[in-house]
Write a protein that holds these residues in place. Structure first.
Motif, mmCIF file in Angstrom:
data_model
loop_
_atom_site.group_PDB
_atom_site.id
_atom_site.type_symbol
_atom_site.label_atom_id
_atom_site.label_comp_id
_atom_site.label_asym_id
_atom_site.label_seq_id
_atom_site.Cartn_x
_atom_site.Cartn_y
_atom_site.Cartn_z
ATOM 1 N N GLU A 128 0.828 -1.210 0.000
ATOM 2 C CA GLU A 128 0.000 0.000 0.000
ATOM 3 C C GLU A 128 0.862 1.261 0.000
ATOM 4 O OE1 GLU A 128 -3.679 0.550 0.538
ATOM 5 O OE2 GLU A 128 -3.628 -1.395 -0.443
ATOM 6 N N LYS A 129 2.180 1.096 -0.120
ATOM 7 C CA LYS A 129 3.121 2.214 -0.007
ATOM 8 C C LYS A 129 2.832 3.342 -1.000
ATOM 9 C CE LYS A 129 7.716 2.413 1.621
ATOM 10 N NZ LYS A 129 8.878 1.644 1.949
ATOM 11 N N ASN A 130 2.411 2.973 -2.201
ATOM 12 C CA ASN A 130 2.156 3.985 -3.232
ATOM 13 C C ASN A 130 0.712 4.486 -3.242
ATOM 14 O OD1 ASN A 130 4.813 3.888 -4.147
ATOM 15 N ND2 ASN A 130 4.371 2.176 -5.510
ATOM 16 N N SER A 131 -0.091 3.996 -2.309
ATOM 17 C CA SER A 131 -1.485 4.452 -2.288
ATOM 18 C C SER A 131 -1.558 5.863 -1.717
ATOM 19 C CB SER A 131 -2.370 3.506 -1.469
ATOM 20 O OG SER A 131 -2.335 3.843 -0.111
ATOM 21 N N LEU A 132 -2.540 6.584 -2.163
ATOM 22 C CA LEU A 132 -2.727 7.944 -1.669
ATOM 23 C C LEU A 132 -3.219 7.953 -0.227
ATOM 24 C CD1 LEU A 132 -4.321 9.508 -4.869
ATOM 25 C CD2 LEU A 132 -2.003 9.859 -4.003
ATOM 26 N N ALA A 159 -1.984 6.218 2.308
ATOM 27 C CA ALA A 159 -0.811 6.289 3.187
ATOM 28 C C ALA A 159 -0.278 7.713 3.275
ATOM 29 C CB ALA A 159 0.278 5.342 2.688
ATOM 30 N N SER A 160 -0.153 8.393 2.139
ATOM 31 C CA SER A 160 0.359 9.766 2.167
ATOM 32 C C SER A 160 -0.626 10.710 2.855
ATOM 33 C CB SER A 160 0.692 10.259 0.760
ATOM 34 O OG SER A 160 -0.455 10.270 -0.050
ATOM 35 N N GLU A 161 -1.920 10.445 2.711
ATOM 36 C CA GLU A 161 -2.925 11.264 3.388
ATOM 37 C C GLU A 161 -2.860 11.064 4.898
ATOM 38 O OE1 GLU A 161 -5.989 14.115 3.659
ATOM 39 O OE2 GLU A 161 -4.654 13.628 2.004
ATOM 40 N N LEU A 162 -2.607 9.840 5.338
ATOM 41 C CA LEU A 162 -2.477 9.573 6.770
ATOM 42 C C LEU A 162 -1.280 10.311 7.361
ATOM 43 C CD1 LEU A 162 -3.385 5.778 6.848
ATOM 44 C CD2 LEU A 162 -4.675 7.637 7.925
ATOM 45 N N VAL A 163 -0.182 10.352 6.623
ATOM 46 C CA VAL A 163 0.984 11.123 7.072
ATOM 47 C C VAL A 163 0.612 12.598 7.150
ATOM 48 C CG1 VAL A 163 3.317 11.868 6.452
ATOM 49 C CG2 VAL A 163 2.673 9.465 6.213
ATOM 50 N N HIS A 164 -0.083 13.087 6.127
ATOM 51 C CA HIS A 164 -0.530 14.480 6.092
ATOM 52 C C HIS A 164 -1.443 14.813 7.275
ATOM 53 C CE1 HIS A 164 -3.192 17.796 4.665
ATOM 54 N NE2 HIS A 164 -2.027 18.311 4.307
ATOM 55 N N LEU A 165 -2.233 13.828 7.706
ATOM 56 C CA LEU A 165 -3.152 14.022 8.834
ATOM 57 C C LEU A 165 -2.452 13.872 10.185
ATOM 58 C CD1 LEU A 165 -6.284 12.102 7.480
ATOM 59 C CD2 LEU A 165 -6.045 14.582 7.738
ATOM 60 N N ILE A 216 -17.375 -0.670 5.135
ATOM 61 C CA ILE A 216 -17.470 0.787 5.108
ATOM 62 C C ILE A 216 -17.273 1.217 3.664
ATOM 63 C CG2 ILE A 216 -16.413 2.953 5.856
ATOM 64 C CD1 ILE A 216 -15.525 1.504 8.407
ATOM 65 N N LEU A 217 -18.203 2.011 3.148
ATOM 66 C CA LEU A 217 -18.082 2.562 1.797
ATOM 67 C C LEU A 217 -17.547 3.986 1.925
ATOM 68 C CD1 LEU A 217 -21.529 1.378 0.390
ATOM 69 C CD2 LEU A 217 -19.334 0.224 0.183
ATOM 70 N N THR A 218 -16.437 4.264 1.253
ATOM 71 C CA THR A 218 -15.861 5.605 1.317
ATOM 72 C C THR A 218 -15.873 6.249 -0.066
ATOM 73 O OG1 THR A 218 -13.581 4.823 0.992
ATOM 74 C CG2 THR A 218 -14.380 4.989 3.269
ATOM 75 N N LYS A 219 -15.885 7.579 -0.063
ATOM 76 C CA LYS A 219 -15.953 8.325 -1.318
ATOM 77 C C LYS A 219 -14.653 8.251 -2.112
ATOM 78 C CE LYS A 219 -17.292 12.120 0.801
ATOM 79 N NZ LYS A 219 -17.660 13.504 1.046
ATOM 80 N N ASN A 220 -13.531 8.425 -1.405
ATOM 81 C CA ASN A 220 -12.227 8.490 -2.070
ATOM 82 C C ASN A 220 -11.129 8.225 -1.045
ATOM 83 O OD1 ASN A 220 -12.013 10.895 -0.560
ATOM 84 N ND2 ASN A 220 -12.858 12.089 -2.242
ATOM 85 N N TYR A 221 -9.864 8.375 -1.452
ATOM 86 C CA TYR A 221 -8.743 8.073 -0.556
ATOM 87 C C TYR A 221 -8.733 8.973 0.674
ATOM 88 C CZ TYR A 221 -6.124 12.122 -2.266
ATOM 89 O OH TYR A 221 -5.716 13.400 -2.565
ATOM 90 N N GLU A 222 -9.153 10.225 0.523
ATOM 91 C CA GLU A 222 -9.176 11.144 1.673
ATOM 92 C C GLU A 222 -10.199 10.682 2.703
ATOM 93 O OE1 GLU A 222 -10.016 14.531 -0.786
ATOM 94 O OE2 GLU A 222 -8.023 15.391 -0.412
ATOM 95 N N ASP A 223 -11.356 10.262 2.231
ATOM 96 C CA ASP A 223 -12.405 9.763 3.114
ATOM 97 C C ASP A 223 -11.935 8.492 3.822
ATOM 98 O OD1 ASP A 223 -14.966 9.842 4.275
ATOM 99 O OD2 ASP A 223 -15.883 8.695 2.645
#
Length: 172
Positions: free
Chosen positions: A31-35, A37-43, A134-141
């Motif tokens: 999952e390293k290249n998934s958005l 993971a980067s969003e979780l770091v950003h959060l 859980i249904l999510t809208k996108n990677y941020e959700d």
């Protein structure tokens, strides 16, 4: 003049330290290249990449399998998801996240799979495997759901990042 000691200072420091702790999440290295993971770091999460045998994310003692809508459909067709769901049965707390509902519907004509087959499979996940979806809208959700779970206080004893596996009987 007498020195005044603040008897509450240590307690305040501990509260500040606890609130400054970053939520810790273990993520499968695939999952390293998934958005997400980067969003979780950003959060503000502390993430650790490992080779996970079961699931894509581990938060406290909960395992999460994450699928995009198209990956969900293709994994359903090639039966890879069924194997993953069976493996998750060893874990007490588990979730399936289906991501991308905003961009792509679960029932789309290009998939060449009957809508009722998708519905039936979802019901099987819920009823047979007893895995919440859980249904999510996108990677941020998706990242926000994971963050909320990571910040949620655990009433049970913390078991760290390794979930407790359920023991199997002879038939299993």
């Amino acid at each position: 003049m007498k020195e005044i000691h603040d008897i509450f200072s240590k307690r305040t420091e501990k509260i500040i330290e606890k609130s400054a702790e970053k939520p810790r999440i273990t993520i499968d290295y695939r999952e390293k290249n998934s958005l997400v993971a980067s969003e979780l770091v950003h959060l503000g999460c502390e993430i650790n990449f490992e080779n996970l045998d079961i699931g894509d994310y581990i938060i406290k003692n909960t395992v999460i399998e994450r699928k995009t809508v198209s990956d969900f459909i293709s994994s359903m067709i090639n039966k890879r998801l069924k194997i993953q769901l069976e493996n998750m049965q060893q874990i007490e707390k588990k979730l399936l996240i289906i991501e991308g509902i905003e961009e792509q519907e679960l029932y789309f004509p290009e998939s060449k799979i009957n809508e009722n087959a998708v519905r039936g499979f979802i019901l099987s996940i819920l009823l047979h495997y007893q895995i919440p979806i859980i249904l999510t809208k996108n990677y941020e959700d998706t990242a926000k759901f994971i963050l909320v779970l990571a910040k949620k206080p655990d009433k049970e004893s913390e078991q760290g990042l390794n979930p407790r596996k359920r023991s199997r009987d002879k038939n299993e």
